[in-house]
Design a protein around this motif. Structure first.
Motif, PDB file in Angstrom:
ATOM      1  N   ASP A 148      21.246  61.950   0.305  1.00  0.00           N
ATOM      2  CA  ASP A 148      22.622  62.274  -0.074  1.00  0.00           C
ATOM      3  C   ASP A 148      23.627  61.464   0.739  1.00  0.00           C
ATOM      4  N   ASP A 166      23.794  58.020  -0.614  1.00  0.00           N
ATOM      5  CA  ASP A 166      24.075  57.916  -2.051  1.00  0.00           C
ATOM      6  C   ASP A 166      22.937  57.223  -2.792  1.00  0.00           C
ATOM      7  N   GLU A 167      21.718  57.550  -2.402  1.00  0.00           N
ATOM      8  CA  GLU A 167      20.557  56.955  -3.038  1.00  0.00           C
ATOM      9  C   GLU A 167      20.225  57.718  -4.325  1.00  0.00           C
TER      10      GLU A 167
END
Length: 263
Positions: free
Chosen positions: A170, A173-174
């Motif tokens: 998180d 931002d994967e």
């Protein structure tokens, strides 16, 4: 080893080649004896870094090698079982009330050799599938890096909590991954270290608890006898050492630490 960071730029790829070549060259004598082509690995890797096939100057090669030698131990220690083991042994020493016994050198040596024992299956797998084939010119350097990375990746995934993985996924931002093998190293490395720290402190708490009870009993007894000027630590330390020896504490601790790693 930098190739394990899942960075795909050409510059990082070449540095990764250098690190793996260093692992081949500085491998234990037993492995080096099985890889006759290992002595040429570093030269080939340094030639690859230039990009045009021209080798770097000797001074620049020495500068790069000295820089990599300072980074390599940190990478190896953070990607193995060493972190958990050294923290637990340090907490055990504090629980016993011993400040410098065993000394730091002994604790580090115990942690290092126990880490080698725990990582032995992974090391053997890397040696059989990456180092030996590369030393015999059976596979390319990039393939050896990929195989080595897969082995370390599989080990770290087994030891990492899903909550820690989700946290760093998180934060970075994967996108969601289909399988654990698709987790990038840029996420897996910090998640693995965080998970190891949490596990180490949990084990340390369980080890600390019985010694804390002895301290409380001794302190309460001295208080009841009116011996408030006498330090409870002086009285409780022999009892803690006696308890630790009677239950064969070192064997239990080392065996429990080795068994705590999922294989």
């Amino acid at each position: 080893m930098i190739g394990l960071l899942d960075l795909k730029s050409a510059g990082w790829r070449r540095i990764g080649m250098l690190l793996v070549a260093m692992l081949v060259v500085f491998a234990p004598t037993e492995l080096a004896a099985q890889t006759p082509g290992a002595s040429e690995a570093l030269t080939r890797a340094l030639d690859d870094v230039s990009g045009d096939g021209a080798p770097l100057t000797l001074s620049l090669q020495i500068l790069i090698l000295m820089g990599l030698l300072t980074i390599l131990p940190s990478l190896v220690l953070m990607m193995t079982s060493f972190t958990r083991i050294i923290i637990v042994l340090s907490i055990l020493r504090q629980a016993l009330g011993l400040q410098q016994t065993p000394p730091n050198q002994v604790l580090i040596g115990l942690s290092l050799f126990l880490s080698i024992f725990v990582m032995a299956p992974s090391i053997e797998q890397i040696n059989a599938n990456a180092i030996e084939p590369y030393g015999n010119d059976e596979i390319a350097l990039e393939q050896a890096i990929e195989v080595s990375g897969d082995v370390f990746h599989a080990f770290m995934v087994k030891q990492t909590r899903q909550n820690d993985l989700k946290l760093f996924m998180d934060l970075g931002d994967e996108p969601p991954v289909a399988t654990p093998q698709d987790i990038p190293f840029s996420v897996l490395l910090p998640a693995f270290v965080t998970s190891e720290l949490k596990t180490a402190f949990q084990i340390g708490f369980m080890i600390f608890l019985p010694f804390l009870i002895i301290d409380l009993v001794v302190a309460s007894t001295l208080m009841a006898l009116g011996m408030m000027m006498l330090s409870p630590t002086i009285i409780s330390m022999p009892f803690k050492l006696l308890l630790f020896v009677l239950v064969d504490g070192w064997a239990l601790t080392m065996g429990s630490l080795a068994g705590s790693f999922v294989t």
